[in-house]
Design a protein around this motif. Structure first.
Motif, PDB file in Angstrom:
ATOM      1  N   GLN A 100       0.857  -1.901 -10.144  1.00 40.91           N
ATOM      2  CA  GLN A 100       1.642  -2.568  -9.502  1.00 40.91           C
ATOM      3  C   GLN A 100       1.283  -3.184  -8.167  1.00 40.91           C
ATOM      4  N   HIS A 101       2.222  -2.128  -7.277  1.00 39.90           N
ATOM      5  CA  HIS A 101       1.590  -2.660  -5.947  1.00 39.90           C
ATOM      6  C   HIS A 101       0.687  -2.820  -5.359  1.00 39.90           C
ATOM      7  N   LEU A 102      -0.381  -1.695  -5.271  1.00 43.71           N
ATOM      8  CA  LEU A 102      -1.638  -1.088  -5.470  1.00 43.71           C
ATOM      9  C   LEU A 102      -2.419  -2.887  -5.979  1.00 43.71           C
ATOM     10  N   THR A 103      -1.887  -2.843  -7.088  1.00 43.74           N
ATOM     11  CA  THR A 103      -3.352  -4.790  -7.307  1.00 43.74           C
ATOM     12  C   THR A 103      -1.882  -5.708  -6.307  1.00 43.74           C
TER      13      THR A 103
ATOM     14  N   TYR B  46      -8.326   0.934  -3.942  1.00 46.52           N
ATOM     15  CA  TYR B  46      -9.105   1.226  -4.636  1.00 46.52           C
ATOM     16  C   TYR B  46      -8.546   2.220  -5.004  1.00 46.52           C
ATOM     17  N   LEU B  47      -9.342   3.309  -4.529  1.00 49.30           N
ATOM     18  CA  LEU B  47      -9.084   4.427  -4.890  1.00 49.30           C
ATOM     19  C   LEU B  47      -7.757   5.030  -5.454  1.00 49.30           C
ATOM     20  N   LEU B  48      -6.982   4.543  -4.836  1.00 43.93           N
ATOM     21  CA  LEU B  48      -4.829   5.188  -5.854  1.00 43.93           C
ATOM     22  C   LEU B  48      -5.105   4.792  -6.666  1.00 43.93           C
TER      23      LEU B  48
ATOM     24  N   MET C 223       4.855   6.294  -4.751  1.00 42.31           N
ATOM     25  CA  MET C 223       5.070   5.983  -6.040  1.00 42.31           C
ATOM     26  C   MET C 223       4.442   7.120  -6.922  1.00 42.31           C
ATOM     27  N   LEU C 224       2.899   6.752  -6.936  1.00 42.22           N
ATOM     28  CA  LEU C 224       2.185   7.648  -6.840  1.00 42.22           C
ATOM     29  C   LEU C 224       2.785   8.853  -7.070  1.00 42.22           C
ATOM     30  N   GLU C 225       2.745   9.370  -5.794  1.00 42.21           N
ATOM     31  CA  GLU C 225       3.338  10.298  -5.496  1.00 42.21           C
ATOM     32  C   GLU C 225       4.414  11.408  -6.245  1.00 42.21           C
ATOM     33  N   LEU C 226       5.089  10.133  -7.048  1.00 43.49           N
ATOM     34  CA  LEU C 226       6.474  10.224  -7.195  1.00 43.49           C
ATOM     35  C   LEU C 226       6.159  10.588  -8.988  1.00 43.49           C
ATOM     36  N   GLY C 227       4.995  10.276  -9.312  1.00 50.87           N
ATOM     37  CA  GLY C 227       4.733   9.922 -10.404  1.00 50.87           C
ATOM     38  C   GLY C 227       5.173   8.612 -11.294  1.00 50.87           C
TER      39      GLY C 227
ATOM     40  N   PHE D 200       1.138  -1.333   0.014  1.00 48.29           N
ATOM     41  CA  PHE D 200      -0.166  -0.094   0.236  1.00 48.29           C
ATOM     42  C   PHE D 200       1.062   1.609  -0.345  1.00 48.29           C
ATOM     43  N   PHE D 201       1.678   1.256   0.903  1.00 44.36           N
ATOM     44  CA  PHE D 201       2.810   2.665   1.259  1.00 44.36           C
ATOM     45  C   PHE D 201       3.683   2.487  -0.157  1.00 44.36           C
ATOM     46  N   ALA D 202       4.443   1.068  -0.653  1.00 41.61           N
ATOM     47  CA  ALA D 202       5.146   1.661  -1.780  1.00 41.61           C
ATOM     48  C   ALA D 202       4.295   1.927  -3.059  1.00 41.61           C
ATOM     49  N   GLY D 203       2.933   1.858  -3.385  1.00 41.56           N
ATOM     50  CA  GLY D 203       2.029   2.282  -4.237  1.00 41.56           C
ATOM     51  C   GLY D 203       1.978   3.854  -3.836  1.00 41.56           C
TER      52      GLY D 203
END
Length: 167
Positions: free
Chosen positions: A98-101, A120-122, A87-91, A81-84
């Motif tokens: 992949q991590h959120l899945t 799911y939201l992220l 990474m989202l915040e890093l673009g 979750f936190f990796a996802g």
């Protein structure tokens, strides 16, 4: 999120130990704890280390810690979750997906849904960014209308409404 009482107590104690320290001192304490910890506690301590780096504005370093941790601890929802999120915040939307899945898979198979709605939201947000409308729509279907994580440092702010407008 684990139901292990010993882990919960160890994490609470670790958080108290590093609460008023600067990031360098806090990381040193966490690394010392990691060296002595039971192997099943290590990935959770790594999440705490990444959280401190993130709060210190070192998002890339936080993401790297969790990337490495995920390789050896694939079944921990919080790691993915936190990796996802980072990474989202890093673009890095594709890596975040992949991590959120993996986080969603772990939550659904373990029936521990602590991170599920947020994952799911992220993931919907990232999917919309990379043009995967089908995945974004599927994920949005799992969310209430008020789904929002607007405190994250991205534009537009993360919300169900924002994802819908991106589609």
């Amino acid at each position: 999120m684990t139901k292990d009482v010993g882990l919960h107590k160890a994490l609470e104690q670790l958080e108290r130990s590093v609460r008023k320290l600067d990031v360098v001192q806090a990381i040193a304490i966490i690394e010392n704890e990691i060296a002595q910890a039971a192997p099943e506690y290590v990935p959770h301590f790594e999440v705490e280390k990444a959280r401190l780096l993130y709060e210190a504005g070192q998002i890339d370093e936080a993401a790297q810690v969790l990337r490495r941790t995920a390789v050896h601890n694939d079944g921990i929802d919080s790691v993915h979750f936190f990796a996802g999120q980072y990474m989202l915040e890093l673009g890095l939307h594709q890596q975040a997906i992949q991590h959120l899945t993996r986080c969603v898979e772990i939550c659904e198979s373990s029936h521990e849904h602590w991170y599920l709605d947020s994952a799911y939201l992220l993931r919907a947000y990232c999917a919309a960014h990379v043009g995967n409308r089908e995945l974004a729509r599927r994920d949005l279907a799992h969310l209430g209308d008020d789904a929002d994580m607007s405190w994250l440092a991205v534009d537009p702010p993360v919300s169900k409404a924002a994802v819908s407008s991106m589609l």
